[in-house]
Scaffold this motif. Structure first.
Motif, PDB file in Angstrom:
ATOM      1  N   ARG A  32       3.199 -20.898   7.465  1.00  0.00           N
ATOM      2  CA  ARG A  32       1.782 -20.846   7.826  1.00  0.00           C
ATOM      3  C   ARG A  32       0.911 -20.640   6.589  1.00  0.00           C
ATOM      4  NH1 ARG A  32       3.957 -17.896  12.160  1.00  0.00           N
ATOM      5  NH2 ARG A  32       3.518 -15.910  11.101  1.00  0.00           N
ATOM      6  N   GLY A  33       1.413 -19.816   5.668  1.00  0.00           N
ATOM      7  CA  GLY A  33       0.655 -19.633   4.436  1.00  0.00           C
ATOM      8  C   GLY A  33       0.539 -20.929   3.643  1.00  0.00           C
ATOM      9  N   VAL A  34       1.633 -21.661   3.579  1.00  0.00           N
ATOM     10  CA  VAL A  34       1.599 -22.942   2.866  1.00  0.00           C
ATOM     11  C   VAL A  34       0.668 -23.921   3.568  1.00  0.00           C
ATOM     12  CG1 VAL A  34       2.986 -24.941   2.184  1.00  0.00           C
ATOM     13  CG2 VAL A  34       3.881 -22.632   1.847  1.00  0.00           C
ATOM     14  N   ASP A  35       0.730 -23.938   4.904  1.00  0.00           N
ATOM     15  CA  ASP A  35      -0.142 -24.847   5.650  1.00  0.00           C
ATOM     16  C   ASP A  35      -1.618 -24.509   5.423  1.00  0.00           C
ATOM     17  OD1 ASP A  35       2.075 -26.131   6.603  1.00  0.00           O
ATOM     18  OD2 ASP A  35       2.106 -25.065   8.531  1.00  0.00           O
ATOM     19  N   ARG A  36      -1.920 -23.186   5.424  1.00  0.00           N
ATOM     20  CA  ARG A  36      -3.308 -22.796   5.181  1.00  0.00           C
ATOM     21  C   ARG A  36      -3.750 -23.202   3.783  1.00  0.00           C
ATOM     22  NH1 ARG A  36      -1.863 -18.018   8.029  1.00  0.00           N
ATOM     23  NH2 ARG A  36      -1.475 -16.950   6.039  1.00  0.00           N
ATOM     24  N   THR A  37      -2.845 -23.026   2.828  1.00  0.00           N
ATOM     25  CA  THR A  37      -3.192 -23.391   1.456  1.00  0.00           C
ATOM     26  C   THR A  37      -3.426 -24.895   1.325  1.00  0.00           C
ATOM     27  OG1 THR A  37      -1.867 -21.538   0.631  1.00  0.00           O
ATOM     28  CG2 THR A  37      -2.443 -23.264  -0.932  1.00  0.00           C
ATOM     29  N   LEU A  38      -2.552 -25.671   1.969  1.00  0.00           N
ATOM     30  CA  LEU A  38      -2.707 -27.118   1.902  1.00  0.00           C
ATOM     31  C   LEU A  38      -3.979 -27.576   2.612  1.00  0.00           C
ATOM     32  CD1 LEU A  38       0.982 -28.309   2.498  1.00  0.00           C
ATOM     33  CD2 LEU A  38      -0.292 -28.252   0.345  1.00  0.00           C
ATOM     34  N   THR A  39      -4.236 -26.943   3.764  1.00  0.00           N
ATOM     35  CA  THR A  39      -5.452 -27.312   4.506  1.00  0.00           C
ATOM     36  C   THR A  39      -6.700 -26.983   3.698  1.00  0.00           C
ATOM     37  OG1 THR A  39      -4.314 -26.922   6.592  1.00  0.00           O
ATOM     38  CG2 THR A  39      -6.718 -26.979   6.646  1.00  0.00           C
ATOM     39  N   GLN A  40      -6.691 -25.790   3.088  1.00  0.00           N
ATOM     40  CA  GLN A  40      -7.839 -25.398   2.277  1.00  0.00           C
ATOM     41  C   GLN A  40      -8.012 -26.331   1.085  1.00  0.00           C
ATOM     42  OE1 GLN A  40     -10.003 -23.087   3.083  1.00  0.00           O
ATOM     43  NE2 GLN A  40     -11.257 -23.412   1.241  1.00  0.00           N
ATOM     44  N   ALA A  41      -6.895 -26.689   0.460  1.00  0.00           N
ATOM     45  CA  ALA A  41      -6.980 -27.603  -0.688  1.00  0.00           C
ATOM     46  C   ALA A  41      -7.482 -28.976  -0.251  1.00  0.00           C
ATOM     47  CB  ALA A  41      -5.611 -27.719  -1.362  1.00  0.00           C
ATOM     48  N   ARG A  42      -6.990 -29.451   0.895  1.00  0.00           N
ATOM     49  CA  ARG A  42      -7.435 -30.755   1.385  1.00  0.00           C
ATOM     50  C   ARG A  42      -8.922 -30.751   1.720  1.00  0.00           C
ATOM     51  NH1 ARG A  42      -3.887 -31.165   4.863  1.00  0.00           N
ATOM     52  NH2 ARG A  42      -5.028 -30.482   6.709  1.00  0.00           N
ATOM     53  N   THR A  44     -11.163 -28.767   0.400  1.00  0.00           N
ATOM     54  CA  THR A  44     -11.920 -28.685  -0.849  1.00  0.00           C
ATOM     55  C   THR A  44     -12.027 -30.043  -1.516  1.00  0.00           C
ATOM     56  OG1 THR A  44     -11.160 -26.402  -1.156  1.00  0.00           O
ATOM     57  CG2 THR A  44     -12.037 -27.531  -3.082  1.00  0.00           C
TER      58      THR A  44
END
Length: 244
Positions: A32-42, A44
């Protein structure tokens, strides 16, 4: 002995199950942490792309990018404000429910704007822009209203708490400085009116005077001389004092 082996085997199985459960939880949290990071990066990257398109592409394509960027920024800010405030104010749950319904329209509008970015027919796109602009303004206005209402409510609670705290501090400060409180001056008791001097006749006096000696009563000497002392035979006669 068999009972001991059974207990050891049971404990071993429990440890395996517990280890597997903890591993699944840790892996899920990491995912979930990785997914949140990827979603936030996408998000941005997409926001920066839209900002670049709004400045670089003229006409309808640039306006579509501006509408998407405005819509996404307002909806994300409102979502963050409501979820941050509901932890302290449970009344915002109803506001979150309204925002979720608004988010359905926002996602539909964002998807439609994204699809129209690749529309080759510029004339048809120009005809649809006024309607898209009005829908975007409606969604953004509603999201902004929810966000500012939540912020105003939080600020109002903070102001009320600050006023109450300031009143308590003023009261405590006054109690600590009790010696500086000016006491009201003591008022002297009103004087009693003097009693009028009554003219008492000579025959009626409050206090009797000391009786004075009269002519009829002989005056007694202050000290009565003692009677002559009798002489005893064993006492010697006093010799006369010599004059020489």
């Amino acid at each position: 002995m068999e009972a001991v082996f059974a207990v050891v085997a049971l404990l071993f199985v429990l440890f395996l199950v517990l280890g597997a459960y903890v591993t699944v939880k840790v892996v899920g949290a990491a995912k979930r942490g990785v997914d949140r990071t990827l979603t936030q990066a996408r998000r941005t990257v997409e926001d920066h792309t839209l900002r670049a398109k709004s400045f670089a592409q003229p006409g309808a394509q640039g306006e579509l990018a501006q509408l998407r960027l405005k819509l996404r920024t307002s909806m994300r800010a409102t979502q963050d404000a409501l979820h941050a405030g509901v932890a302290e104010d449970e009344s915002l749950k109803e506001s979150i429910g309204l925002f979720e319904r608004l988010s359905v329209h926002g996602h539909e509008l964002d998807g439609e704007l994204k699809r129209l970015e690749a529309e080759p027919d510029r004339a048809a796109l120009a005809e649809r822009l006024p309607g898209l602009r009005e829908r975007t303004e409606q969604v953004v206005r509603s999201a902004d209203a929810l966000r500012w209402a939540a912020r105003d409510r939080a600020r109002r609670f903070a102001d009320d708490d600050l006023d109450s705290l300031r009143a308590q501090i003023d009261m405590e400060a006054g109690a600590l400085r009790h010696w500086t409180t000016e006491e009201p001056p003591a008022t002297a008791p009103p004087p009693w009116p003097e009693a009028p001097a009554a003219e008492t006749p000579a025959a009626q006096q409050t206090w009797p005077d000391t009786p004075s000696p009269t002519a009829e009563e002989p005056t007694r000497p202050a000290i009565t001389p003692p009677a002559p002392r009798a002489a005893y035979p064993w006492e010697k006669k006093r010799r006369p004092e010599s004059t020489t």
